[in-house]
Design a protein around this motif. Structure first.
Motif, PDB file in Angstrom:
ATOM      1  N   GLY A   1       8.751  -6.714  -8.051  1.00  0.00           N
ATOM      2  CA  GLY A   1       9.355  -7.955  -8.482  1.00  0.00           C
ATOM      3  C   GLY A   1       8.817  -9.109  -7.658  1.00  0.00           C
ATOM      4  O   GLY A   1       8.146  -8.926  -6.635  1.00  0.00           O
ATOM      5  N   ALA A   2       9.089 -10.323  -8.099  1.00  0.00           N
ATOM      6  CA  ALA A   2       8.631 -11.506  -7.369  1.00  0.00           C
ATOM      7  C   ALA A   2       9.218 -11.498  -5.954  1.00  0.00           C
ATOM      8  O   ALA A   2      10.424 -11.342  -5.778  1.00  0.00           O
ATOM      9  N   GLY A   3       8.352 -11.649  -4.942  1.00  0.00           N
ATOM     10  CA  GLY A   3       8.789 -11.662  -3.555  1.00  0.00           C
ATOM     11  C   GLY A   3       9.052 -10.311  -2.954  1.00  0.00           C
ATOM     12  O   GLY A   3       9.431 -10.215  -1.792  1.00  0.00           O
ATOM     13  N   GLU A   4       8.811  -9.236  -3.706  1.00  0.00           N
ATOM     14  CA  GLU A   4       9.145  -7.890  -3.239  1.00  0.00           C
ATOM     15  C   GLU A   4       7.944  -7.238  -2.559  1.00  0.00           C
ATOM     16  O   GLU A   4       6.792  -7.478  -2.918  1.00  0.00           O
ATOM     17  N   CYS A   5       8.221  -6.374  -1.580  1.00  0.00           N
ATOM     18  CA  CYS A   5       7.213  -5.551  -0.919  1.00  0.00           C
ATOM     19  C   CYS A   5       7.599  -4.084  -1.073  1.00  0.00           C
ATOM     20  O   CYS A   5       8.777  -3.755  -1.197  1.00  0.00           O
ATOM     21  N   ARG A   6       6.595  -3.217  -1.043  1.00  0.00           N
ATOM     22  CA  ARG A   6       6.866  -1.791  -1.219  1.00  0.00           C
ATOM     23  C   ARG A   6       5.868  -0.989  -0.399  1.00  0.00           C
ATOM     24  O   ARG A   6       4.690  -1.343  -0.298  1.00  0.00           O
ATOM     25  N   THR A   7       6.352   0.110   0.184  1.00  0.00           N
ATOM     26  CA  THR A   7       5.505   1.016   0.957  1.00  0.00           C
ATOM     27  C   THR A   7       5.381   2.339   0.213  1.00  0.00           C
ATOM     28  O   THR A   7       6.389   2.917  -0.179  1.00  0.00           O
ATOM     29  N   ASP A   8       4.152   2.805   0.004  1.00  0.00           N
ATOM     30  CA  ASP A   8       3.885   4.083  -0.655  1.00  0.00           C
ATOM     31  C   ASP A   8       3.030   4.946   0.248  1.00  0.00           C
ATOM     32  O   ASP A   8       2.171   4.452   0.985  1.00  0.00           O
ATOM     33  N   THR A   9       3.261   6.240   0.186  1.00  0.00           N
ATOM     34  CA  THR A   9       2.465   7.207   0.937  1.00  0.00           C
ATOM     35  C   THR A   9       1.825   8.183  -0.044  1.00  0.00           C
ATOM     36  O   THR A   9       2.514   8.751  -0.891  1.00  0.00           O
ATOM     37  N   VAL A  10       0.516   8.368   0.077  1.00  0.00           N
ATOM     38  CA  VAL A  10      -0.210   9.278  -0.806  1.00  0.00           C
ATOM     39  C   VAL A  10      -1.123  10.166   0.028  1.00  0.00           C
ATOM     40  O   VAL A  10      -1.462   9.844   1.166  1.00  0.00           O
ATOM     41  N   GLN A  11      -1.506  11.286  -0.535  1.00  0.00           N
ATOM     42  CA  GLN A  11      -2.486  12.182   0.070  1.00  0.00           C
ATOM     43  C   GLN A  11      -3.808  11.999  -0.656  1.00  0.00           C
ATOM     44  O   GLN A  11      -3.849  11.961  -1.889  1.00  0.00           O
TER      45      GLN A  11
ATOM     46  N   ARG B   1     -11.693  15.121   9.404  1.00  0.00           N
ATOM     47  CA  ARG B   1     -12.847  15.966   9.115  1.00  0.00           C
ATOM     48  C   ARG B   1     -13.271  15.812   7.659  1.00  0.00           C
ATOM     49  O   ARG B   1     -12.439  15.619   6.775  1.00  0.00           O
ATOM     50  N   THR B   2     -14.557  15.904   7.427  1.00  0.00           N
ATOM     51  CA  THR B   2     -15.071  15.833   6.075  1.00  0.00           C
ATOM     52  C   THR B   2     -14.458  16.939   5.221  1.00  0.00           C
ATOM     53  O   THR B   2     -14.349  18.084   5.664  1.00  0.00           O
ATOM     54  N   SER B   3     -14.051  16.549   4.034  1.00  0.00           N
ATOM     55  CA  SER B   3     -13.395  17.415   3.040  1.00  0.00           C
ATOM     56  C   SER B   3     -11.939  17.684   3.358  1.00  0.00           C
ATOM     57  O   SER B   3     -11.253  18.339   2.576  1.00  0.00           O
ATOM     58  N   ASP B   4     -11.431  17.176   4.490  1.00  0.00           N
ATOM     59  CA  ASP B   4      -9.997  17.294   4.749  1.00  0.00           C
ATOM     60  C   ASP B   4      -9.247  16.234   3.959  1.00  0.00           C
ATOM     61  O   ASP B   4      -9.806  15.245   3.494  1.00  0.00           O
ATOM     62  N   SER B   5      -7.946  16.447   3.867  1.00  0.00           N
ATOM     63  CA  SER B   5      -7.082  15.497   3.191  1.00  0.00           C
ATOM     64  C   SER B   5      -6.364  14.656   4.232  1.00  0.00           C
ATOM     65  O   SER B   5      -6.081  15.123   5.329  1.00  0.00           O
ATOM     66  N   MET B   6      -6.116  13.396   3.918  1.00  0.00           N
ATOM     67  CA  MET B   6      -5.381  12.542   4.853  1.00  0.00           C
ATOM     68  C   MET B   6      -4.253  11.825   4.114  1.00  0.00           C
ATOM     69  O   MET B   6      -4.319  11.583   2.911  1.00  0.00           O
ATOM     70  N   SER B   7      -3.222  11.481   4.879  1.00  0.00           N
ATOM     71  CA  SER B   7      -2.059  10.789   4.330  1.00  0.00           C
ATOM     72  C   SER B   7      -2.266   9.291   4.449  1.00  0.00           C
ATOM     73  O   SER B   7      -2.579   8.787   5.519  1.00  0.00           O
ATOM     74  N   VAL B   8      -2.104   8.589   3.346  1.00  0.00           N
ATOM     75  CA  VAL B   8      -2.329   7.152   3.292  1.00  0.00           C
ATOM     76  C   VAL B   8      -1.011   6.459   2.959  1.00  0.00           C
ATOM     77  O   VAL B   8      -0.366   6.810   1.980  1.00  0.00           O
ATOM     78  N   THR B   9      -0.639   5.507   3.780  1.00  0.00           N
ATOM     79  CA  THR B   9       0.559   4.726   3.511  1.00  0.00           C
ATOM     80  C   THR B   9       0.152   3.290   3.237  1.00  0.00           C
ATOM     81  O   THR B   9      -0.491   2.661   4.076  1.00  0.00           O
ATOM     82  N   VAL B  10       0.475   2.789   2.052  1.00  0.00           N
ATOM     83  CA  VAL B  10       0.064   1.439   1.670  1.00  0.00           C
ATOM     84  C   VAL B  10       1.300   0.613   1.357  1.00  0.00           C
ATOM     85  O   VAL B  10       2.192   1.054   0.647  1.00  0.00           O
ATOM     86  N   GLN B  11       1.345  -0.558   1.924  1.00  0.00           N
ATOM     87  CA  GLN B  11       2.446  -1.479   1.652  1.00  0.00           C
ATOM     88  C   GLN B  11       1.869  -2.698   0.943  1.00  0.00           C
ATOM     89  O   GLN B  11       0.970  -3.363   1.449  1.00  0.00           O
ATOM     90  N   THR B  12       2.385  -2.968  -0.225  1.00  0.00           N
ATOM     91  CA  THR B  12       1.888  -4.027  -1.093  1.00  0.00           C
ATOM     92  C   THR B  12       2.996  -5.032  -1.342  1.00  0.00           C
ATOM     93  O   THR B  12       4.160  -4.658  -1.452  1.00  0.00           O
ATOM     94  N   CYS B  13       2.636  -6.315  -1.430  1.00  0.00           N
ATOM     95  CA  CYS B  13       3.607  -7.372  -1.668  1.00  0.00           C
ATOM     96  C   CYS B  13       3.211  -8.187  -2.901  1.00  0.00           C
ATOM     97  O   CYS B  13       2.027  -8.352  -3.199  1.00  0.00           O
ATOM     98  N   ASN B  14       4.233  -8.674  -3.589  1.00  0.00           N
ATOM     99  CA  ASN B  14       4.038  -9.618  -4.696  1.00  0.00           C
ATOM    100  C   ASN B  14       4.498 -10.982  -4.221  1.00  0.00           C
ATOM    101  O   ASN B  14       5.682 -11.253  -4.116  1.00  0.00           O
ATOM    102  N   GLN B  15       3.540 -11.866  -3.893  1.00  0.00           N
ATOM    103  CA  GLN B  15       3.857 -13.199  -3.384  1.00  0.00           C
ATOM    104  C   GLN B  15       4.013 -14.218  -4.498  1.00  0.00           C
ATOM    105  O   GLN B  15       4.170 -15.412  -4.229  1.00  0.00           O
TER     106      GLN B  15
END
Length: 890
Positions: A101-111, A46-60
């Protein structure tokens, strides 16, 4: 609060990655390279609601570094970040700081809050280093496009599945078509649901070239997140002979205003109309390894899904890929064949002895093809092959992790024990290290120096196994990393130091483990009455356990749900399920459970069948180690004023001679709230556990053998029905029973009128040997001789004798020695029975010897007719029995 997920490292996005609009920094030969490899989110918010975002990023890249990952919503599938040339036309959400780090991946969750000026469909995107401030080895791979999100205050109806009969005869009464619809939006909604037949895979409900309508239902309102499966009864006739695609459309005229307007259509399976067979291979299996040129046992299940009987030639192949090619220049290696004949709807499983003589050493897929030369006219000629499991040909080991099990939780830095079962599926002995890992996903990635570890190594052991041997190791791990929820996994031969027949099957992910100092509440069971009247009070029993590491208490909510997905009332929109009760547990210590009796009442918007569900910590008020394991769906309950007829498992003798008459019986119960009318029970003999009643139309796959009346039953009343069965030919059969076969009784639940026997009965003139009991000492010293007593019975119709062997096994599966394939279990000794007449039992003594057996607890088992000829018994898969545990001491 909605959920939004961004993922990377091994995940696949539903949409292609966009490319960076420009690169302002010179790419480096060495340095970091940041990518977002996937981004996913909720279906709506819904507009103006908050949502949980999970992002996984890698350093190749080759060096470590920090980067900002920005999140966007875009009205099209091109994500344009804020950049040196100006602000983005897309909607910026927020950024996530990441160090890798080089070759590392990480998952983060934000609101993140969501603010849009116009309701509708938006693409979710993520951009690493949006301003191109960091020199990277690749400057063109920073943007990732995700799926669409509906933003606003509207429903969003989508068809998620369409299942039609595979085939039907021309002019025959059409069977119902199953259509599942979900509301992925933020508001309730309802609309007409229509089913169409199309000559192609594009469903066109209206206008020029529109497809043929088959039927419709008026969909009742769906709450946000709610799904429902409707049975649409097509109108008779209208479909000419041939192949049709069956599809469904909800809100085809766009009368309902939705968040996303172009996702209302789905095409289902193809359906053949006319008078043809339809042969398919549904399963293929064989050994995990074999020596080139050796004999191998091959199994395939073949079904006729068409409307006419047909002969079927079945061939097995070895293929270097998962595409089975029976003929042509690139044909795969044939290893065996057989022939059979199938009636419409019938399935048959055949096992043959094949020959792996034409294939070189290496890994192969084991596959099968039915009607490989297309000699039988069928509805579809492109579905006759199937690839099954893989097989390694050659002389070498093949190490696999068969199972990983450990605790549900652990304190940070504390040791914990994990059971890892390792097997050698190859043809020669071999061994290697066994490493234990904690992983944020179910893909276990062993450490590969010099790069950083994607998963966290927590323990290690080693193993050496003979061919076909298995061993269960106890590996001590240490939860020394960050707190959170992890998959517990293991890898054997992680550095590929042992040459194996298959090199890519060394890992296995087990169950999840929570690391930290928190509770973790789960509902392990929920039960209640089979039916209630509207408004009636009743008790629900729910057991809640604390699988965590800290004391705490929790609330338990009871819900009625129209599907098996239990949704608590803790989101931004109301739950589609119906609250009927609530209770609280006492404080529970780690590992403790409590069974609660919770008063509830039969409150539902309409009469029908519902799943009874329970949720621990329904408001998410308690921080837990795992937050997604609080719900459980129990059995279904009828709410309203209807009967509900059910059956126990039918019973038959263990064997009979061909076409001999014998008694069969089953118990019929009315679990509803109203009396049932007089009805019938039909009995069937079936080659499988799927009982297909044959009331109308041509003969089905199962053989009707008896019928009997059943009287009117009051609520809660049961009646045992007995009938005389006859006309059964030689074979191994399941006994099935169907009450109300013509569906004349309007019931709460219409799909529970069929039951099948727990086991098969044999028909023919042969013996059938079974082991009924095993007696051994409770403990034995290594190398000690002892005497075991094994009781053997002949359940068949003919006399005979058989050999009997005794084994010790680390697990509950007793595997006897076979020609050329040693047993993974320990052989202790054997003997022979005397000649046993039909129905006679004999207790034989076996002189056993525990040479080479390791100290520990073992399962004792016995097998009869180990080395007898193939097909010398009525049933060939009931020769093994598991006995008691035996402790072997040094």
């Amino acid at each position: 609060m909605a959920s939004l997920t961004l993922a990377a490292c091994g995940e696949t996005s539903q949409t292609p990655e966009a490319t960076s609009p420009q690169t302002t920094a010179q790419a480096l030969a060495t340095g970091p390279d940041f990518v977002v490899t996937s981004v996913t989110g909720p279906t709506s918010v819904r507009t103006s609601d908050s949502m949980s975002v999970t992002v996984q990023t890698c350093n190749q890249g080759t060096q470590s570094g920090s980067v900002a990952v920005e999140l966007y919503l875009s009205s099209d599938n091109v994500i344009t970040p804020n950049g040196p040339s100006g602000p983005s036309p897309d909607i910026y959400l927020q950024y996530v700081p990441v160090y890798l780090g080089a070759g590392e991946c990480r998952t983060d969750t934000v609101q993140t809050p969501v603010w849009v000026s116009t309701e509708g469909a938006y693409y979710l995107g993520a951009v690493a280093d949006p301003m191109n401030q960091l020199p990277e080895t690749n400057e063109t791979n920073n943007i990732k496009l995700g799926g669409r999100i509906g933003v606003g205050n509207k429903p969003d109806l989508v068809v998620t599945a369409v299942t039609a009969p595979i085939a039907m005869q021309s002019g025959a009464p059409p069977a119902a078509i199953s259509v599942s619809v979900c509301n992925l939006g933020t508001q309730p909604g309802n609309a007409p649901l229509e089913v169409f037949a199309s000559q192609d895979s594009v469903i066109v409900p209206r206008g020029p070239g529109s497809d043929l309508p088959l039927g419709y239902v008026n969909l009742q309102p769906l709450m946000p997140g709610q799904c429902r499966t409707e049975q649409v009864q097509p109108t008779a006739g209208g479909l000419g002979e041939g192949v049709w695609y069956v599809g469904a459309v909800v809100d085809s005229d766009n009368f309902l205003s939705e968040l996303i307007e172009d996702n209302n259509t789905r095409v289902g399976n193809r359906m053949g109309v006319g008078y043809k067979p339809e042969l398919v291979v549904t399963a293929v299996s064989g050994p995990a390894s074999a020596q080139p040129g050796s004999s191998i046992n091959l199994t395939a299940t073949v079904c006729n899904q068409g409307t006419q009987p047909a002969p079927a030639l079945v061939e097995w192949y070895l293929s270097q890929d998962a595409v089975i090619t029976p003929r042509g220049a690139s044909a795969d290696v044939p290893v065996g064949y057989t022939s059979l004949s199938l009636n419409p709807g019938q399935c048959a499983t055949r096992t043959i002895q094949g020959y792996a003589g034409g294939a070189a050493q290496g890994p192969y897929y084991l596959g099968a093809a039915v009607d490989p030369d297309n000699q039988t006219p069928e509805f579809f000629d492109d579905n006759n092959t199937r690839a099954g499991s893989r097989i390694g040909l050659g002389s070498g080991p093949d190490l696999v992790v068969a199972a990983v099990s450990g605790p549900t939780s652990a304190l940070p830095g504390q040791p914990f024990s994990t059971s890892v079962r390792v097997c050698n599926q190859g043809t020669a002995s071999g061994g290697g290290d066994v490493e234990l890992y904690l992983s944020q996903d179910n893909v276990i990635t062993p450490a590969a120096p010099p790069g950083p570890n994607t998963d966290q190594p927590v323990g290690m052991a080693s193993v050496f196994l003979a061919a076909a041997e298995c061993r269960t190791l106890t590996v001590t791990g240490y939860a020394s990393g960050p707190e959170g929820a992890f998959y517990l996994g293991a890898v054997v031969d992680p550095r590929n130091s042992t040459a194996e027949l298959l090199e890519d099957n060394n890992t296995r992910a087990g169950s999840r483990i929570g690391v930290g100092s928190k509770a973790d509440f789960v509902v392990t069971s929920v039960s209640g009455p089979a039916s209630v009247t509207p408004g009636q009070s009743f008790n629900v029993t729910a057991t809640v356990c604390n699988q965590g590491t800290a004391n705490n208490s929790t609330g338990v909510e009871i819900l009625l749900s129209q599907d098996s997905v239990i949704t608590p009332n803790n989101g931004p929109t109301p739950s589609p399920d119906f609250h009927i009760g609530m209770a609280s547990s006492s404080p529970l210590a780690p590992g403790a459970c409590q069974t609660l009796t919770i008063p509830a009442y039969g409150s539902a918007p309409q009469d029908g069948a519902y799943y009874l569900g329970a949720v621990a910590d329904p408001a998410n008020s308690t921080a837990e180690l795992l937050e997604d394991n609080n719900t459980r769906a129990g059995s279904r309950i009828g709410v309203g004023y209807k009967p509900d007829l059910t059956l126990t498992s039918p019973t038959a003798p263990s064997s009979a001679r061909p076409y001999q008459s014998f008694n069969v019986s089953v118990q019929v119960c009315n679990k509803g709230t109203q009396p049932s009318g007089s009805n019938q029970v039909h009995f069937y003999a079936s080659e499988d556990t799927v009982i297909t009643p044959n009331v109308y139309g041509p003969p089905g796959p199962d053989l009707p053998v008896a019928m009997a009346p059943v009287g009117s039953l009051t609520p809660g009343q049961c009646q045992t029905v007995t009938a005389s069965a006859s006309g059964i030919s030689e074979g191994a059969w399941y006994l099935g029973a169907v009450v109300d076969p013509q569906n004349t009784e309007l019931e709460f639940i219409e799909d529970n009128n069929t039951s099948v026997s727990a086991g098969r009965f044999g028909v023919g003139d042969r013996p059938d040997f079974v082991v009924t009991s095993i007696t051994t000492p409770a403990s034995i010293r290594q190398g000690q001789s002892f005497t075991a007593s094994v009781r053997v019975c002949n359940q068949g119709t003919w006399d005979g004798s058989a050999d009997v062997e005794l084994y010790l096994s680390e697990d509950s599966v007793i595997t006897p020695n076979a020609p050329g394939v040693p047993s993974p279990d320990f052989f202790l000794g054997g003997t022979f029975s005397g000649n046993l007449a039909a129905g006679v039992c004999q207790t034989v003594s076996i002189n056993a010897y525990t040479s080479g057996v390791f100290a520990g607890s073992w399962n004792v088992g016995a097998v009869v007719d180990v080395h007898g000829p193939v097909n010398n018994e009525l049933l060939e898969d009931n020769n093994t029995r598991l006995g008691n545990l035996v402790v072997v001491t040094p």
